[in-house]
Structure formats: structure tokens, C-alpha cells
Design a protein around this motif. Sequence first.
Motif, PDB file in Angstrom:
ATOM      1  N   VAL A  41       0.847  -1.198   0.000  1.00 22.81           N
ATOM      2  CA  VAL A  41       0.000   0.000   0.000  1.00 22.81           C
ATOM      3  C   VAL A  41       0.881   1.246   0.000  1.00 22.81           C
ATOM      4  O   VAL A  41       2.084   1.189   0.266  1.00 22.81           O
ATOM      5  CB  VAL A  41      -0.922   0.018   1.242  1.00 22.81           C
ATOM      6  CG1 VAL A  41      -1.853  -1.181   1.238  1.00 22.81           C
ATOM      7  CG2 VAL A  41      -0.104   0.066   2.522  1.00 22.81           C
ATOM      8  N   LYS A  42       0.240   2.374  -0.264  1.00 24.33           N
ATOM      9  CA  LYS A  42       0.913   3.665  -0.212  1.00 24.33           C
ATOM     10  C   LYS A  42       0.478   4.390   1.063  1.00 24.33           C
ATOM     11  O   LYS A  42      -0.718   4.543   1.329  1.00 24.33           O
ATOM     12  CB  LYS A  42       0.548   4.521  -1.429  1.00 24.33           C
ATOM     13  CG  LYS A  42       1.068   3.983  -2.749  1.00 24.33           C
ATOM     14  CD  LYS A  42       0.673   4.895  -3.890  1.00 24.33           C
ATOM     15  CE  LYS A  42       1.192   4.372  -5.223  1.00 24.33           C
ATOM     16  NZ  LYS A  42       0.807   5.273  -6.354  1.00 24.33           N
ATOM     17  N   VAL A  55       4.338  -2.592   3.185  1.00 23.97           N
ATOM     18  CA  VAL A  55       3.716  -3.900   3.000  1.00 23.97           C
ATOM     19  C   VAL A  55       3.063  -4.323   4.305  1.00 23.97           C
ATOM     20  O   VAL A  55       3.730  -4.413   5.338  1.00 23.97           O
ATOM     21  CB  VAL A  55       4.743  -4.952   2.561  1.00 23.97           C
ATOM     22  CG1 VAL A  55       4.080  -6.320   2.435  1.00 23.97           C
ATOM     23  CG2 VAL A  55       5.373  -4.567   1.239  1.00 23.97           C
ATOM     24  N   PHE A  56       1.760  -4.576   4.262  1.00 25.40           N
ATOM     25  CA  PHE A  56       1.038  -5.145   5.396  1.00 25.40           C
ATOM     26  C   PHE A  56       1.062  -6.664   5.276  1.00 25.40           C
ATOM     27  O   PHE A  56       0.864  -7.216   4.191  1.00 25.40           O
ATOM     28  CB  PHE A  56      -0.419  -4.663   5.409  1.00 25.40           C
ATOM     29  CG  PHE A  56      -0.606  -3.306   6.015  1.00 25.40           C
ATOM     30  CD1 PHE A  56      -0.530  -3.134   7.388  1.00 25.40           C
ATOM     31  CD2 PHE A  56      -0.882  -2.203   5.219  1.00 25.40           C
ATOM     32  CE1 PHE A  56      -0.712  -1.885   7.957  1.00 25.40           C
ATOM     33  CE2 PHE A  56      -1.075  -0.956   5.779  1.00 25.40           C
ATOM     34  CZ  PHE A  56      -0.982  -0.792   7.153  1.00 25.40           C
ATOM     35  N   LEU A 117      -6.486   8.653  12.598  1.00 27.01           N
ATOM     36  CA  LEU A 117      -5.750   8.145  11.438  1.00 27.01           C
ATOM     37  C   LEU A 117      -6.518   8.297  10.128  1.00 27.01           C
ATOM     38  O   LEU A 117      -6.070   7.763   9.106  1.00 27.01           O
ATOM     39  CB  LEU A 117      -5.397   6.663  11.645  1.00 27.01           C
ATOM     40  CG  LEU A 117      -4.454   6.353  12.811  1.00 27.01           C
ATOM     41  CD1 LEU A 117      -4.201   4.856  12.926  1.00 27.01           C
ATOM     42  CD2 LEU A 117      -3.134   7.093  12.640  1.00 27.01           C
ATOM     43  N   HIS A 118      -7.602   9.008  10.142  1.00 27.84           N
ATOM     44  CA  HIS A 118      -8.366   9.209   8.909  1.00 27.84           C
ATOM     45  C   HIS A 118      -7.601  10.148   7.981  1.00 27.84           C
ATOM     46  O   HIS A 118      -7.292  11.289   8.335  1.00 27.84           O
ATOM     47  CB  HIS A 118      -9.745   9.791   9.223  1.00 27.84           C
ATOM     48  CG  HIS A 118     -10.548  10.082   8.002  1.00 27.84           C
ATOM     49  ND1 HIS A 118     -11.097   9.088   7.205  1.00 27.84           N
ATOM     50  CD2 HIS A 118     -10.909  11.271   7.423  1.00 27.84           C
ATOM     51  CE1 HIS A 118     -11.740   9.640   6.199  1.00 27.84           C
ATOM     52  NE2 HIS A 118     -11.637  10.967   6.307  1.00 27.84           N
ATOM     53  N   PRO A 123      -6.047   6.439   2.370  1.00 23.94           N
ATOM     54  CA  PRO A 123      -7.076   5.745   3.161  1.00 23.94           C
ATOM     55  C   PRO A 123      -6.576   4.478   3.841  1.00 23.94           C
ATOM     56  O   PRO A 123      -7.170   4.033   4.826  1.00 23.94           O
ATOM     57  CB  PRO A 123      -8.162   5.441   2.122  1.00 23.94           C
ATOM     58  CG  PRO A 123      -7.459   5.454   0.805  1.00 23.94           C
ATOM     59  CD  PRO A 123      -6.381   6.462   0.928  1.00 23.94           C
ATOM     60  N   GLU A 124      -5.497   3.882   3.341  1.00 30.09           N
ATOM     61  CA  GLU A 124      -4.977   2.649   3.944  1.00 30.09           C
ATOM     62  C   GLU A 124      -4.336   2.900   5.305  1.00 30.09           C
ATOM     63  O   GLU A 124      -3.986   1.953   6.008  1.00 30.09           O
ATOM     64  CB  GLU A 124      -3.942   2.017   3.008  1.00 30.09           C
ATOM     65  CG  GLU A 124      -4.446   1.705   1.617  1.00 30.09           C
ATOM     66  CD  GLU A 124      -5.496   0.599   1.614  1.00 30.09           C
ATOM     67  OE1 GLU A 124      -5.558  -0.161   2.599  1.00 30.09           O
ATOM     68  OE2 GLU A 124      -6.247   0.499   0.624  1.00 30.09           O
ATOM     69  N   THR A 125      -4.185   4.156   5.702  1.00 32.17           N
ATOM     70  CA  THR A 125      -3.560   4.471   6.985  1.00 32.17           C
ATOM     71  C   THR A 125      -4.354   3.900   8.152  1.00 32.17           C
ATOM     72  O   THR A 125      -3.790   3.531   9.188  1.00 32.17           O
ATOM     73  CB  THR A 125      -3.423   5.998   7.143  1.00 32.17           C
ATOM     74  OG1 THR A 125      -2.720   6.536   6.026  1.00 32.17           O
ATOM     75  CG2 THR A 125      -2.657   6.357   8.409  1.00 32.17           C
ATOM     76  N   SER A 126      -5.665   3.797   8.007  1.00 33.99           N
ATOM     77  CA  SER A 126      -6.508   3.290   9.095  1.00 33.99           C
ATOM     78  C   SER A 126      -6.191   1.840   9.441  1.00 33.99           C
ATOM     79  O   SER A 126      -6.530   1.373  10.537  1.00 33.99           O
ATOM     80  CB  SER A 126      -7.985   3.429   8.712  1.00 33.99           C
ATOM     81  OG  SER A 126      -8.258   2.713   7.518  1.00 33.99           O
TER      82      SER A 126
END
Length: 306
Positions: A41-42, A55-56, A117-118, A123-126
Amino acid sequence: MPRVKGSPKKFVKSQANSNTWIFLMKGDSLESTEGVHPDMVKLRHPASNQTAMFVFSSGDATIQEVMTFDENKRSWFIDDNVRSDGKMHLSTPIDPIFLVLPYLRKSQQVMPLEQCLHDEDYPETSRLVKCQNLKLSLVADRKGDESLQAFKYNEEKTMSWLKKKVEKVADIVRQKGIHVSHGAVSANFVKSSKHEGGTETEYLKYAHGIVSEYLAEDLSKKLFQYLNLPDDSEQKKRKLISPKETTEEKRPKKEAQSHEESPKNGALDLTKSEKPAKLPTVSKKDLARQKAAAGSKSITSFFKKK
């Protein structure tokens, strides 16, 4: 600053096509579980505030940073195909607190973590909420019920946590025998046989530079002061020299001599006897040439109009 990282355990390769990427991934947690694969993700980089790749793992339990090594004139041979893009991507573990810290500092008030974290741009920050090693009590104060997960940024806790990070990195660098002294700048990756790579202060400054790669500039400066590290710019200041010494040292010898011989207050010193200047002596050969040339005409006189 160079990083101190461990060796990767796994080599991950996708099928050879136009979207092939070469990855070196570290850690068994990045393996696929129950059909769920690691997800790239970015996210917003905590230091530069720019886009960076992460990378998650499956289930978002851990997160790793993706570092790219790119050199000119490099290709990959994958089975029977040649991949012209010779880039190599390396994933390395990162503490998720570094990624959450900028959002906590920005809020400056009690707020649920999911709301804090919004980020519309990322959006992947959450997904950082699900990370197992996200211990926000080290950098923030939790308010209200535990299930609410509401936190407020605490700078004193943050400085204490970052100090431990710097000391840990300094210990690792010291154990590996990496030179960090000013006299060994070009030998950062050369191990010392005598294990004399630098002083305690130099190791802390070196480790501070590594940790600062994940900190905002103002937070890095605060950490530097919190560690009571000496500032190089202050040490490099030259000693002040009095103007009198400077002018005397830079004055030419001829100027000094003329100053000594010059009359005081514009008057001549009559106490000193003036010696007449010596006339240059003429040798015998010069006298003979002068006699021989007497009465002779110049060669240009023969070319004048008559």
C-alpha cells in the motif's frame, strides 16, 4: 545515514511479465495465510510527508517499509525471460508508532485512534490500528474507556521513547564495530579490528541520524536537544583573533620597513647622517666599447633619403 538491517530470509518472485517485481522480504509473517496475501500500500512517510510504499502482512498484524535499489544498466534473468527493469525491492520492519506519530501530533487533543488516522489522500492508513506492536501508551495518554481507544499526544513520553530507540541503535552499531568517528567518515562500513569506532557521544549522534529518518525535522531537533548532544557548528567556530595581531601578521615586510623609515610628524630626522647614493661602477670592457663606438654612425643613417 546508512541503516543497520538484518539479512532477508526469503526471496519472493512473481511470474515474468511486464509487471514483475523482484522482492527480498524478511520475516515469516509475510507468508500467505488462509489465502490472504501480503498487501502493498501507499502511506504517508513520517519524515518527508511524501508518498512511500509499505507492506502489510496478512491480517495487518505487522507492517514493513519497502526500499528500492536502482542502478543503471542492470537487468534480471527470470527463467527464460529478461526483465529490463533491474530494480530490487527490499522490505524491512518498521515500528508502526513512527507512522502514527505525525497524526497524533497534528490532532493535539483527545481523539479515537480510527478518527485520528483518517486520511483522505491515504485511506490505507486506518489499517495501522490492527498492528500487533502498536503500543501508543509509549507516546500518548489514553483517555476514557479502553474499548474507545482515545489518545492524546504526550511529548515527554515521546522523547523518552525515542531516546531508548537511539540508545538501542547505538548499541547495535557499536556491537557491529562500525566506525562513526570524524576521522573515519569514509569507513562507515569497515569493521574496526580494535573495536574503537568512536566515542559514546559519536555513537549517539550517529544513531540519532538513523532514527531521524522517520521523524519530522522539528521533532528531530527536539530529540537532539533532549539527548544533550554537542552541536558540531559550535565546535567548529574559529578562535577570535584581536585586530591588532591580525594587522601586524598580514603587514608586508616592505611596508613595515617604510613605516619605520618615514619621518615622524612630517619632519626629517636630522640626527641621522645622510649617506650619498653610490653611483654604479663601469667595468673596463664597457669603457673600451664606448671608445670604439665614438664617432661611428647609426645604421639607420644609411637608409635616409639623400
